[in-house]
Scaffold this motif. Sequence first.
Motif, PDB file in Angstrom:
ATOM      1  N   GLU A 122       0.818  -1.217   0.000  1.00 47.86           N
ATOM      2  CA  GLU A 122       0.000   0.000   0.000  1.00 47.86           C
ATOM      3  C   GLU A 122       0.852   1.268   0.000  1.00 47.86           C
ATOM      4  O   GLU A 122       0.579   2.209  -0.751  1.00 47.86           O
ATOM      5  N   THR A 123       1.866   1.299   0.861  1.00 47.97           N
ATOM      6  CA  THR A 123       2.672   2.517   0.944  1.00 47.97           C
ATOM      7  C   THR A 123       3.582   2.678  -0.278  1.00 47.97           C
ATOM      8  O   THR A 123       3.819   3.796  -0.739  1.00 47.97           O
ATOM      9  N   TYR A 126       1.423   3.965  -3.044  1.00 43.77           N
ATOM     10  CA  TYR A 126       1.166   5.396  -2.856  1.00 43.77           C
ATOM     11  C   TYR A 126       2.325   6.222  -3.386  1.00 43.77           C
ATOM     12  O   TYR A 126       2.125   7.213  -4.094  1.00 43.77           O
ATOM     13  N   SER A 130       2.004   8.748  -6.523  1.00 47.16           N
ATOM     14  CA  SER A 130       2.290  10.169  -6.343  1.00 47.16           C
ATOM     15  C   SER A 130       3.419  10.657  -7.240  1.00 47.16           C
ATOM     16  O   SER A 130       3.940  11.755  -7.041  1.00 47.16           O
ATOM     17  N   ILE A 159      -4.460   4.468   4.382  1.00 44.98           N
ATOM     18  CA  ILE A 159      -4.761   3.734   3.154  1.00 44.98           C
ATOM     19  C   ILE A 159      -5.481   2.438   3.530  1.00 44.98           C
ATOM     20  O   ILE A 159      -4.958   1.638   4.306  1.00 44.98           O
ATOM     21  N   PHE A 189      -8.246   6.493   0.355  1.00 43.97           N
ATOM     22  CA  PHE A 189      -7.424   7.378   1.180  1.00 43.97           C
ATOM     23  C   PHE A 189      -8.289   8.134   2.190  1.00 43.97           C
ATOM     24  O   PHE A 189      -9.368   8.622   1.845  1.00 43.97           O
TER      25      PHE A 189
END
Length: 271
Positions: A122-123, A126, A130, A159, A189
Amino acid sequence: MKYKLIASDMDGTLVNSKSELTQRTKDAIVSTVKAGALFVTATGRPFCNIKNVNSLFTEHQDMPFIVFNGAAAYMGKSELLLFERFLDFELAKEAFDIGQQLGIAQITWTGSRLWCNRICDETLKYRNFSDSPDLALTAVSDLADIKDEVPGFSKVLWIADPAEIKEHQVKMSAHFADKLNCFSSMAHFLEFVSPAAGKGSALAEVGKLFNIDSSEMIAVGDAFNDVSMLEYAGFSVAMDNAHDDIKAMCDYVTLSNDNDGVAAVIEKFIL
């Protein structure tokens, strides 16, 4: 010219579902500035992630960029910081600690630095979403551990599955009340920013700097983090892909982000 400024959200609005700026949209943005109006990108992204829009302007076309959902704003070419509104540390820590207790994947921005509570799918997704694949993603389990080495906390982001995010938003909005702005910027989010931050208040600050009244502004968006901006601008536009509640509050509904909706607004109401 009736409208002197158009402010557009980025994800789900200005860029398509592949996070691309189409040629029609690029041409419309350039034409807006040539016509004498300001084009303001208002996004939850950090300043380092707006290069695809900023590159459209010449050195003499220094456009304002509202980032972190209104927690900061910069001039694109000069990179002049217009304002910055950090979270209260104790509230940032509380939001982060609750996320830890719930086992939620989290992101924290401290100005231009990116942190997470754990390195996971998930991170990492992200960071890539981004447009920051080369940005260092550092894991931290307690925000107190980094308090003294960062300028402040721009936002905390959870998230999770969209259904979980809906539940968490209701609970966290009630929990923090007016202490934090808590909203879903995208379906998966949930973001926490300072109550002094918001796209609407940021747009008001930009208006003051450039002597542009709200009645001379158009705002375009698709999600609940765009509400304050849509309410502030004299003319509000929802994307066709926006939530029905967003469409209901706006003056006009344009095409979807996959059909150059922002370009259509510019062509109809600016050009």
